[in-house]
Design an enzyme around this catalytic site. Structure first.
Site, PDB file in Angstrom:
ATOM      1  N   GLU A 163      10.034  16.540  14.603  1.00 31.00           N
ATOM      2  CA  GLU A 163      10.390  16.323  13.199  1.00 31.00           C
ATOM      3  C   GLU A 163       9.550  17.261  12.334  1.00 31.00           C
ATOM      4  OE1 GLU A 163       9.121  12.684  11.151  1.00 31.00           O
ATOM      5  OE2 GLU A 163      11.156  12.479  10.377  1.00 31.00           O
TER       6      GLU A 163
ATOM      7  N   LYS B  57       0.858  -1.187   0.000  1.00 26.62           N
ATOM      8  CA  LYS B  57       0.000   0.000   0.000  1.00 26.62           C
ATOM      9  C   LYS B  57       0.893   1.235   0.000  1.00 26.62           C
ATOM     10  CE  LYS B  57      -1.863   2.832   2.834  1.00 26.62           C
ATOM     11  NZ  LYS B  57      -1.772   4.051   2.002  1.00 26.62           N
TER      12      LYS B  57
ATOM     13  N   GLU C 204      10.323   1.553  10.219  1.00 26.75           N
ATOM     14  CA  GLU C 204      11.304   2.609   9.954  1.00 26.75           C
ATOM     15  C   GLU C 204      10.556   3.923  10.087  1.00 26.75           C
ATOM     16  OE1 GLU C 204      13.253   1.858   6.254  1.00 26.75           O
ATOM     17  OE2 GLU C 204      14.194   0.051   7.031  1.00 26.75           O
TER      18      GLU C 204
ATOM     19  N   CYS D 225      14.024  10.946   5.919  1.00 27.99           N
ATOM     20  CA  CYS D 225      14.026  10.474   7.315  1.00 27.99           C
ATOM     21  C   CYS D 225      15.397  10.637   7.950  1.00 27.99           C
ATOM     22  CB  CYS D 225      13.575   9.025   7.374  1.00 27.99           C
ATOM     23  SG  CYS D 225      14.579   7.941   6.365  1.00 27.99           S
TER      24      CYS D 225
HETATM   25  P1  NAD Z   1       2.600   8.308   7.558  1.00 23.55           P
HETATM   26  O1  NAD Z   1       2.918   7.493   8.768  1.00 23.55           O
HETATM   27  O2  NAD Z   1       1.557   9.345   7.664  1.00 23.55           O
HETATM   28  O3  NAD Z   1       2.140   7.361   6.366  1.00 23.55           O
HETATM   29  C1  NAD Z   1       2.936   6.300   5.885  1.00 23.55           C
HETATM   30  C2  NAD Z   1       2.054   5.237   5.303  1.00 23.55           C
HETATM   31  O4  NAD Z   1       1.258   4.679   6.333  1.00 23.55           O
HETATM   32  C3  NAD Z   1       1.077   5.748   4.252  1.00 23.55           C
HETATM   33  O5  NAD Z   1       0.980   4.798   3.226  1.00 23.55           O
HETATM   34  C4  NAD Z   1      -0.226   5.844   5.022  1.00 23.55           C
HETATM   35  O6  NAD Z   1      -1.371   5.726   4.227  1.00 23.55           O
HETATM   36  C5  NAD Z   1      -0.100   4.652   5.948  1.00 23.55           C
HETATM   37  N1  NAD Z   1      -0.930   4.712   7.148  1.00 23.55           N
HETATM   38  C6  NAD Z   1      -1.322   5.814   7.833  1.00 23.55           C
HETATM   39  N2  NAD Z   1      -2.108   5.442   8.886  1.00 23.55           N
HETATM   40  C7  NAD Z   1      -2.177   4.083   8.865  1.00 23.55           C
HETATM   41  C8  NAD Z   1      -2.821   3.110   9.671  1.00 23.55           C
HETATM   42  N3  NAD Z   1      -3.541   3.451  10.736  1.00 23.55           N
HETATM   43  N4  NAD Z   1      -2.688   1.810   9.347  1.00 23.55           N
HETATM   44  C9  NAD Z   1      -1.945   1.431   8.289  1.00 23.55           C
HETATM   45  N5  NAD Z   1      -1.325   2.304   7.467  1.00 23.55           N
HETATM   46  C10 NAD Z   1      -1.433   3.618   7.756  1.00 23.55           C
HETATM   47  O7  NAD Z   1       3.984   8.897   7.059  1.00 23.55           O
HETATM   48  P2  NAD Z   1       4.219   9.919   5.871  1.00 23.55           P
HETATM   49  O8  NAD Z   1       3.735  11.249   6.320  1.00 23.55           O
HETATM   50  O9  NAD Z   1       3.688   9.316   4.613  1.00 23.55           O
HETATM   51  O10 NAD Z   1       5.810   9.924   5.755  1.00 23.55           O
HETATM   52  C11 NAD Z   1       6.644  10.750   6.482  1.00 23.55           C
HETATM   53  C12 NAD Z   1       7.226  10.019   7.673  1.00 23.55           C
HETATM   54  O11 NAD Z   1       7.924   8.857   7.241  1.00 23.55           O
HETATM   55  C13 NAD Z   1       8.248  10.842   8.426  1.00 23.55           C
HETATM   56  O12 NAD Z   1       8.031  10.713   9.809  1.00 23.55           O
HETATM   57  C14 NAD Z   1       9.580  10.199   8.042  1.00 23.55           C
HETATM   58  O13 NAD Z   1      10.625  10.372   8.965  1.00 23.55           O
HETATM   59  C15 NAD Z   1       9.184   8.775   7.893  1.00 23.55           C
HETATM   60  N6  NAD Z   1      10.154   8.055   7.093  1.00 23.55           N
HETATM   61  C16 NAD Z   1      11.008   7.194   7.728  1.00 23.55           C
HETATM   62  C17 NAD Z   1      11.974   6.500   7.001  1.00 23.55           C
HETATM   63  C18 NAD Z   1      12.940   5.573   7.692  1.00 23.55           C
HETATM   64  O14 NAD Z   1      13.600   4.819   7.011  1.00 23.55           O
HETATM   65  N7  NAD Z   1      13.044   5.599   9.009  1.00 23.55           N
HETATM   66  C19 NAD Z   1      12.077   6.693   5.625  1.00 23.55           C
HETATM   67  C20 NAD Z   1      11.190   7.594   5.012  1.00 23.55           C
HETATM   68  C21 NAD Z   1      10.235   8.266   5.750  1.00 23.55           C
END
Ligand code: NAD
Length: 502
Positions: free
Chosen positions: A396, A188, A263, A297
């Site tokens: 962040e 997804k 992650e 990230c």
């Molecule tokens: P997010 O957590 O809002 O969303 C990520 C994914 O999770 C999306 O596909 C979203 O639809 C899904 N999601 C949201 N709620 C959910 C739920 N209740 N159940 C299942 N899936 C759900 O994150 P974002 O805003 O898309 O991305 C930014 C974040 O990602 C930042 O915090 C960044 O640091 C992190 N990030 C971390 C890494 C790493 O390797 N540590 C890499 C890239 C991004």
């Protein structure tokens, strides 16, 4: 070139009925029956297209496809899996320009970084492909009376849930090792940038991946993501995203005892000591927060500079930040593109008042960057005079925004660097080897780079401590997550078994 690439990416989007993505299940595209949501082009703020939130029936169908394909894919010889994954990598390389263009269009990332990110996607497939034939290998652990050996089996159908920042590259990083292990996948992608995931699943099938092995469902986190992570036939969840989403997913998967790999977010420090190569350190500091629009990230979003050099270093930094080239993602000269979405733009912008209220100085940027076309552009921003206790040093922001402050000595640098809830990456600049070792050891971070920016070697572990994650990717760590380890103990027939009830 840029117009042509943008047009090609647009044509791809326009070819979907109503410019709306459905899903890709069991080897075929299916139109979505669920509610449509809109996808915006970050560079213009205009509607690019849309996608359908997967219904419960569609999520079930995707999981069922992954479940029924699992036995056969798991039993496919590793050499065959290797070949298919290399074929996928070949096609990714062939289509690298289209993939990069889609990331520019859909995620607003600048071309100069995306052209490499697409190729890195191919590298991810090749790296894990080469390990597929050995993925099941275990250890021999003999004792006096038993030969113990371990063997690994793929865990089953897994869910891969990815964020919007560099969607294609991140998806390959999670999906390639899952497929190499023999797992089947339901992916997804993030709702704000879903188009490159469709390219990936199409490419994978064109390269010969059997139907059902990789399925893609679109949708919102709280509906599609929730259903997927609660589904009893999904055995593990590989998730990249925000820390608070990680907590929600852990709750959702707890009923069916799912294995999770997270992650998550970061507030990564870069610590510059007075004896460092300051020119190189400055280049790295700028690159690690302002590339990828600060939506990275592992970005070093906190700069800690030793007091003796602080003012000069920060003054040079401010000069460079002010002339960073903000612009259209397709322009090869652009260094900083637009933020992903209006909502994220507003979040980043809101930190300007937070910084002012807390008493920090806005030494560069601090306002929207006006190109007059409705895009979500924000000026590369530098906060100075900050303190570790301020929100701009704790939270962040995930944009082109750097918080700078000073430290006195090694102990102070370590204490401030570690004083956040996150622990993903940390960067350190010094010419003193002993100090580099001591500080690297003391950092509470899953990854430390000394005198370097984030340069990845795919065999090394990637992941975070504290609120930044659970588990590691890369090398064999990825296989450990996607596989179950079994121990088999064979008796030599030499040991005595206790006799009871005699
Ligand atoms: P997010 O957590 O809002 O969303 C990520 C994914 O999770 C999306 O596909 C979203 O639809 C899904 N999601 C949201 N709620 C959910 C739920 N209740 N159940 C299942 N899936 C759900 O994150 P974002 O805003 O898309 O991305 C930014 C974040 O990602 C930042 O915090 C960044 O640091 C992190 N990030 C971390 C890494 C790493 O390797 N540590 C890499 C890239 C991004």
């Amino acid at each position: 070139m840029s117009i042509e690439l943008r047009n090609r990416a647009l044509e791809y989007v326009n070819a979907f009925d109503g410019r709306t993505l459905g899903h890709f299940i069991n080897g075929a595209a299916v139109e979505g029956e669920g509610d449509r949501f809109e996808v915006f082009e970050p560079a213009t703020g205009e509607i690019l297209g849309g996608a359908c939130d997967a219904t419960a029936k569609e999520v079930d169908a995707a999981v069922e496809a992954a479940r029924s394909a699992f036995q056969r894919w798991a039993a496919t010889p590793g050499t065959k899996r290797r070949k298919i994954l290399h074929d996928i990598a070949d096609l990714i390389e062939e289509r690298a320009d289209d993939i990069a263009a889609m990331e520019c269009l859909d995620a607003g990332q600048a071309w100069r970084f995306m052209s490499k990110a697409a190729l890195r996607g191919a590298e991810n497939f090749r790296f894990f492909a080469d390990q597929a034939p050995f993925a099941s290998d275990g250890k021999s652990l003999p004792t006096q009376d038993h030969l113990n050996y371990t063997i690994r089996h793929p865990i089953g159908p897994v869910a891969v849930i990815t964020p919007w920042n560099t969607p294609f590259m991140l998806s390959t990083w999670k999906i390639a090792p899952a497929l190499a292990s023999g797992c089947t996948v339901v992916h997804k992608p993030a709702e704000w940038s879903p188009f490159s995931a469709r390219l990936l699943v199409e490419i994978a099938h064109e390269a010969g991946l059997p139907a059902g092995v990789l399925n893609t469902v679109n949708g919102l986190g709280e509906s599609t993501g929730k259903r997927l992570t609660e589904h009893p036939d999904i055995k593990a969840i590989a998730f990249v995203g925000e820390s608070k989403t990680g907590s929600a997913i852990m709750r959702q998967g707890s009923e069916s005892l799912k294995r999770v790999h997270f992650e998550l977010g970061g507030k990564n420090p870069v610590v510059v000591f007075e004896d460092a190569d300051l020119d190189l350190a400055l280049d790295a500091v700028i690159f690690m927060i302002y590339s990828l629009n600060g939506q990275r990230c592992t970005s070093s979003s906190r700069l800690l500079v030793q007091q003796s050099i602080h003012d000069d270093f920060v003054a040079e930094l401010a000069k460079r930040v002010k002339i960073l080239k903000v612009g259209d993602p397709f322009d090869p000269a652009t260094e900083v593109g637009p933020l992903i979405h209006r909502r994220h733009f507003e979040k980043v912008a809101s930190y300007m008042d937070v910084a002012r209220r807390d008493g920090a100085i806005i030494a560069a940027g601090g306002a929207p960057h006006e190109l007059g076309n409705g895009g979500y552009y924000f000026q590369p921003t530098l906060f100075t005079g900050a303190r570790q206790s301020m929100r701009i040093a704790q939270e962040e922001i995930f944009g082109p925004v750097l918080t700078a402050y000073s430290f006195e000595d090694e102990a102070d640098a370590i204490a401030q660097a570690n004083d956040v809830k996150y622990g993903l990456a940390a960067y350190l600049w010094t010419a003193d080897v002993g100090r580099a070792l001591r500080v690297a050891n003391a950092f509470e971070a899953g990854m430390v780079w000394v005198n370097s920016e984030n340069v990845r070697h795919l065999a090394t572990p990637f992941g975070g401590m504290k609120a930044s994650g659970i588990g590691r990717d890369g090398g064999d760590w990825s296989f450990d997550f996607y596989m179950e380890t079994k121990n088999v103990a064979l008796a030599y027939g030499t040991h005595k078994i206790q006799r009871m009830g005699v």
